[in-house]
Write an enzyme that holds these catalytic residues in place. Structure first.
Site, mmCIF file in Angstrom:
data_model
loop_
_atom_site.group_PDB
_atom_site.id
_atom_site.type_symbol
_atom_site.label_atom_id
_atom_site.label_comp_id
_atom_site.label_asym_id
_atom_site.label_seq_id
_atom_site.Cartn_x
_atom_site.Cartn_y
_atom_site.Cartn_z
ATOM 1 N N ILE A 50 28.506 62.259 23.163
ATOM 2 C CA ILE A 50 28.367 61.036 22.380
ATOM 3 C C ILE A 50 27.166 60.274 22.942
ATOM 4 O O ILE A 50 27.166 59.818 24.088
ATOM 5 C CB ILE A 50 29.656 60.196 22.451
ATOM 6 C CG1 ILE A 50 30.829 61.010 21.872
ATOM 7 C CG2 ILE A 50 29.486 58.875 21.711
ATOM 8 C CD1 ILE A 50 30.645 61.495 20.432
ATOM 9 N N GLU A 67 30.614 61.695 9.833
ATOM 10 C CA GLU A 67 31.469 62.076 8.716
ATOM 11 C C GLU A 67 32.822 62.613 9.170
ATOM 12 O O GLU A 67 33.789 62.595 8.413
ATOM 13 C CB GLU A 67 30.728 63.084 7.833
ATOM 14 C CG GLU A 67 29.500 62.440 7.219
ATOM 15 C CD GLU A 67 28.685 63.362 6.344
ATOM 16 O OE1 GLU A 67 27.941 62.839 5.499
ATOM 17 O OE2 GLU A 67 28.749 64.597 6.501
HETATM 18 MO MO1 MOS Z 1 25.610 62.588 3.486
HETATM 19 S S1 MOS Z 1 26.803 62.732 1.869
HETATM 20 O O1 MOS Z 1 24.954 64.176 3.431
HETATM 21 O O2 MOS Z 1 24.468 61.414 3.292
#
Ligand code: MOS
Length: 731
Positions: free
Chosen positions: A615, A691
């Site tokens: 991180i 994500e």
């Molecule tokens: Mo992300 S949906 O690849 O910006």
């Protein structure tokens, strides 16, 4: 620099600057309003006129004629451009449909004209006077209908098999067969699509809001039919993108066309109500999951099929991809169908594929655990795999899913969960806990940077990397500071400019790890120059503004005494990185309270435990994850574009009717990062993280609602109309 073997010990491991919880260095600019966003470059472009888009009023058909006479006569109007007078336009590689319609119309609110006027109000008023005569034709707007005749998605997306799914499923003593749906989503980022375009002869400069400078530059040149080197794209600050700004969009193209016609720079911001239909969205999915297991809880058959729709030449929402990798199981089917729809263009939205795929898969896993009478944490652990199930010689470079689950369960108090649903009350509230695994692939991308050491010992980094609110400025400064042994505030970071080396850009959670690895590569080159200039060995140590080698210590700035030093390089990945499967893992835990009388769901607690390599900055990484968790709550409980199946548009195209969570919806959120360093990923030993924070959250919420109420909802968003009549009896 070619990354072709595991990273050994390197300067990043010292973690003097990298790994520190440093508040973002652009924070003061943003909180004081001094960070210029795309629409705000008043100083560079003091004389811009204003553009307004006219969006198509039909979803499918042909433009018979456009009457611009009233608009042209309106006060302040300088120019109007339609496809008829724009000259020949190309289509960007990353665009599915044209950004200026005509004569055919591909979707509702596709741009049909841009009006340029002296003021914003004049442009908007005149745009409303443009009269378009359409020949409307029948379109395909109903996903369920269109899927009846849909084809397999092209290429590998169509179908992937391991072993024999059907026979293993048929033979499995315990089976689950369930269908799940996710709706269309819009990115709903704070900063709208916005651009300022200025021509200087045949050279074009565009200040815009874009995640991927080089893609945008290339596609803008292609669209306008001019050489790429005549286009400069500047995007130093981006107010959120979430995948909506990965690609060139109409604001940039129409600002450029308008500026050419008006012979004036033009600024153009898309109105909020136009964004959902003019730009891209996350396509809805229809998913079927079949699981077969032995009575003691070993998965033997895993089938995940998904259908989604898009414009002709578009692509599927890749909702089955994580299912190929997340759990062990000898017999597998992953398949996608792609229907043709005449709705607006579908494309990437935060964690495309995995976000909606995990929303379904991780409910199915919860349902199967219940059938087996197993704890859902234990069921997941039992079916962990350290290799790609389709290619068992390919190991995950690192995979700590099990630890994420066990650590999370301990921290969250999972043992206190009542395994029987609908049992726990707190006054009028029904209380439940839910869990889901988190999974998102990590992608290696080429990324370049230039680093300069000036005579005063300061360091400047230039790369076309963007900061979309993610903290790129800060982590790049930390990387250069670590590599060159200077304080973070001795580093100036310049981003989002197409004249800088091409970076990985911001998308698919690949930005931070790859862009900093590119800066690492450039810093290695600069270190060589410094060592050579100072007559020190190649093993010189850079620390505290000094360089030490061969028994001598010299001030770093002395290397630039005769003039600044500059080095440029990029990180590149060869076959070595194909030997491993790179992914990031986590576990999401959620506690909800459902009002026993009204069915209103409130979140109480959320915890994410993430394993995502090193991180680089715990504050910015945490911010990414809590933002993603918030987005996950939106997709679980609120977000849904409502499709008008008669006229082919998203009806709720503003923030009054497309609901996203507000602060009051978001409870206590905790984020824990496991201490990891993935030496197979890159020299930073870092992977994506942004994500990951989203993938699985929706299912954890759904599973918690089930645990609270005993009602299973498989159609997102989980609004109370879908379960109110099934809640436990009150008396
Ligand atoms: Mo992300 S949906 O690849 O910006």
């Amino acid at each position: 620099m070619k990354f072709d073997s595991p990273a050994g010990t390197n300067p990043i491991d010292r973690k003097q600057a990298v790994g520190r919880a440093l508040p973002r260095i652009d924070g003061p600019l943003k909180t004081t309003g001094l960070a210029p966003y795309a629409y705000e470059h008043h100083r560079e472009v003091p004389n811009a006129a204003y553009g307004a888009i006219v969006g198509a009023g039909v979803a499918k058909g042909t433009i018979r004629s456009i009457d611009t006479s009233a608009a042209r006569a309106a006060p302040g109007v300088l120019a109007i451009v339609t496809a008829q007078d724009a000259g020949k336009l190309g289509k960007g590689k990353m665009n599915t449909v044209k950004l200026l319609a005509g004569p055919s119309v591909d979707h509702y609110h596709q741009a049909v004209a841009v009006v340029v006027a002296e003021t914003f109000e004049q442009a908007r008023a005149a745009a409303a006077l443009v009269r378009v005569d359409y020949a409307r034709t029948k379109g395909r707007f109903d996903l369920d209908d269109a899927l009846k005749t849909a084809r397999p998605a092209p290429g590998d997306d169509g179908e992937a098999r391991v072993g024999s799914f059907e026979s293993a499923y048929a033979a499995a003593p315990v089976k689950l067969d369930a269908e799940y749906t996710t709706p269309d989503h819009t990115h709903a980022m704070m900063e709208p699509f916005a651009s300022i375009a200025a021509w200087n002869g045949d050279a074009l400069t565009v200040w815009t809001s874009n995640q991927m400078i080089d893609w945008g530059r290339g596609d803008l040149a292609t669209t306008l039919g001019i050489p790429k080197d005549k286009v400069t794209v500047l995007s130093p600050y981006v107010g959120g993108g979430f995948g909506g700004k990965l690609f060139l969009r109409a604001d940039a193209v129409l600002a450029a066309l308008g500026a050419k016609a008006a012979k004036r720079p033009v600024k153009l911001a898309m109105s909020r109500p136009m964004m959902a239909n003019n730009a891209t969205h996350r396509p809805a999915t229809r998913q079927r999951i079949r699981l077969g297991a032995t009575r003691d809880g070993m998965l033997t058959a895993i089938g995940h099929e998904s259908g989604s729709g898009d414009q002709p030449d578009g692509g599927p929402e890749a909702a089955v991809n994580q299912t190929k990798l997340l759990y062990a199981g000898a017999n597998r089917l992953a398949a996608m169908r792609l229907a043709v729809l005449d709705l607006p263009e579908g494309n990437a939205m935060r964690a495309p594929g995995e976000a909606p795929g995990m929303m379904a898969l991780e409910i199915a896993i919860d349902e199967m655990a219940e059938k087996l009478g197993m704890d859902p944490v234990a069921f997941r652990i039992k079916n962990d795999t350290q290799v790609d199930p389709a290619e068992p010689t390919k190991r995950f470079s690192q995979r700590q899913l099990v630890r994420c689950l066990t650590d999370g369960a301990d921290r969250f108090g999972w043992a206190k969960r009542n395994t029987k649903p609908g049992q726990v009350r707190d006054g009028k509230w029904l209380i439940g806990m839910g869990v889901a695994a988190a999974f998102r692939n990590h992608v290696n991308m080429t990324s370049g940077a230039r680093v300069q050491l000036s005579q005063d010992g300061r360091v400047t980094v230039e790369t076309d990397m963007t900061d979309i609110g993610t903290g790129s400025y800060t982590i790049i400064a930390q990387t250069a500071a670590e590599m060159l042994g200077v304080p973070v505030d001795a580093v100036e970071v310049r981003l989002g400019n197409s004249s800088y080396p091409v970076s990985a850009g911001s998308g698919g959670q690949w930005g931070a790890a790859n862009a900093t690895a590119g800066v690492y590569a450039a810093c290695v080159k600069l270190r060589e120059q410094v060592a050579q200039r100072l007559g020190l060995g190649t093993d010189a140590v850079f620390a505290e503004g000094r360089v030490t080698g061969g028994g001598r210590t010299v001030a770093l700035r002395d290397a630039a005494a005769q003039g600044p030093l500059s080095a440029e390089d990029k990180i590149e990945f060869g076959d070595f990185s194909k030997q491993y499967q790179f992914a990031t893992f986590g576990a999401h835990f959620v506690e909800v309270a459902v009002d026993a009388y009204t069915g209103v769901t409130r979140l109480r607690r959320m915890l994410a435990v993430c394993a995502a390599g090193r991180i680089i900055n715990p504050i910015s990484a945490r911010s990414q994850v809590i933002g993603a968790m918030t987005m996950g709550v939106g997709s679980a409980l609120m977000e849904e574009l409502a499709v008008d199946k008669r006229f082919g548009l998203f009806v709720n195209h503003d923030l009054a009717s497309y609901e996203v969570p507000v602060h009051a919806d978001i409870p206590h959120q905790e984020v824990v990062f496991l201490d990891e360093a993935d030496d197979k990923a890159n020299p930073m030993k870092a992977k994506g993280v942004g994500e990951l924070g989203l993938c699985g959250v929706g299912a954890a919420v759904a599973n918690a609602i089930y645990n609270a109420t005993g009602v299973r909802v498989r159609d997102y968003p989980i609004t109370l109309d879908k379960y109110l009549d099934r809640l436990p009896a009150i008396v």
